[in-house]
Design an enzyme around this catalytic site. Sequence first.
Site, PDB file in Angstrom:
ATOM      1  N   CYS A   1     -13.692  -4.946   3.254  1.00  0.00           N
ATOM      2  CA  CYS A   1     -13.223  -5.735   4.409  1.00  0.00           C
ATOM      3  C   CYS A   1     -13.525  -4.999   5.715  1.00  0.00           C
ATOM      4  O   CYS A   1     -12.695  -5.006   6.649  1.00  0.00           O
ATOM      5  CB  CYS A   1     -11.728  -6.043   4.322  1.00  0.00           C
ATOM      6  SG  CYS A   1     -11.284  -7.040   2.919  1.00  0.00           S
TER       7      CYS A   1
ATOM      8  N   LYS B   1       0.833  -1.216   0.000  1.00  0.00           N
ATOM      9  CA  LYS B   1       0.000   0.000   0.000  1.00  0.00           C
ATOM     10  C   LYS B   1       0.865   1.262   0.000  1.00  0.00           C
ATOM     11  O   LYS B   1       0.359   2.367  -0.074  1.00  0.00           O
ATOM     12  CB  LYS B   1      -0.927  -0.006   1.212  1.00  0.00           C
ATOM     13  CG  LYS B   1      -1.965  -1.140   1.136  1.00  0.00           C
ATOM     14  CD  LYS B   1      -2.884  -1.126   2.312  1.00  0.00           C
ATOM     15  CE  LYS B   1      -3.659  -2.410   2.465  1.00  0.00           C
ATOM     16  NZ  LYS B   1      -4.701  -2.595   1.453  1.00  0.00           N
TER      17      LYS B   1
END
Length: 451
Positions: free
Chosen positions: A409, A271
């Site tokens: 999520c 990320k």
Amino acid sequence: MQITDKAANAPAERLRQGFGAQEAGARTPEGPGFSPGSATPASQGKRFDIAAIRADFPILRELVHGKPLVYLDSANTSQKPESVIRAMDDYYRHANANIHRATHLLSERATQLYEGARLKATRFINAPSHRSVVLTTGTTDGINLVAQTYGRTMLKPGDEVLVSWLEHHSNIVPWQILCEQTGATLRVATINEVGEIDLDSFEQLLSARTRIVAVSHVSNALGTVNPIRQIIRAAHQAGAVVLIDGAQAVPHFAVDVQELDCDFYVFSSHKMYGPTGTGVLYGRQALLDAMPPYRGGGDMIASVTFEKTTYNQLPYKFEAGTPNIGGVVGLGAAIDYLNAIDRVAALAHEDDVLAYATERLREVPDTRVIGQARDKTGVLSFMIGDAHPHDVGTILDREGIAVRTGQHCAQPVMDRYGVTATIRASLGIYNTREDIDALITALARVREVFG
Ligand SMILES: Cc1ncc(COP(=O)(O)O)c(C=O)c1O
């Protein structure tokens, strides 16, 4: 216990984090190769040139369905600059071997690159020593490691683990498993309507029973920047240890674990412009020392006999088996990449694009922004009328625009707002106002399709 100073995590404060090591008088990391002052990720002499940044990411020149790619899915995974791709390619061409074991030159090179990346990670978060930096496969791995080692040994029936309603499943499920195993109870601090942790709820749930507090630095579903300093302070006063899930923080701003005073800090390389399959767990050395190993195997041992096995020193005690060496080399290159740019200016740029996106979305009729915290970074989650987010995502894709749709999520966050999914545009350092203009134009097409 009073938790005050709600504004302490405001953007200006975050911008200053890059200088936290100096301001807080924090120690400089020790370890081979460190030079005094190397912990200072100052922006002095560095630049942030958006055209040059975009040129660094080859994939941004890709056409998608014949249209120029507009990548608005960096919270999911970021794109990789040329330097990261090249570092991994070079590693496989010139240094590929196993680490810590062989006497030949390639193994030496691989070991140096791998341990060099650990030192870069140590400095990147201003950890006091490379011994407190465990290389993992990512955020999820780091959280599971702490749950199954620290948590498994320390928790007993009646103890509590406190998380927030904003957490990614990776910062919920490992604690649920731990609670099932130990008889401890999971507690959840609520969030308010705009998507900020309700500090009163958090404070009320903290007690002498709370052994672990696990909170995200930045929410992946809403972009809320949590007031983790207050949370850490309050948790410590209650006698709990604190794990911070920094997966969505490190890509956006500098983090100083000594200044934060957290016990554990975890993040993923993919990320923050590095490759998938690698990540970092920072842990306070005294805690890591006292924790049992996570997985058994090669490299994590000092000696093995059938009668008794003793374990390697930190951090190797937690790194069983052959790691993702090429990936860790890429992580090191991603840290170099971020260190080379003016991160204060990069954050200001990202904040500007986020503010612009939020403003322009108002032009699209019937939109609802989910998550309007006072302090946000990198994420705009929204709905359009009754259109299913997945259908919206599919239409945007045909226009070359990559967003994520779904529950991200973070099902409890969706439940909190009574939705099953949102459309999430998330930003990286390479995004521009033009990307947002393209998104808004494409959303007009969505409106046409859905009438
Ligand atoms: C806040 C947060 N925590 C944890 C994770 C899990 O990260 P990984 O899948 O890299 O382990 C993510 C990924 O989206 C995240 O955004």
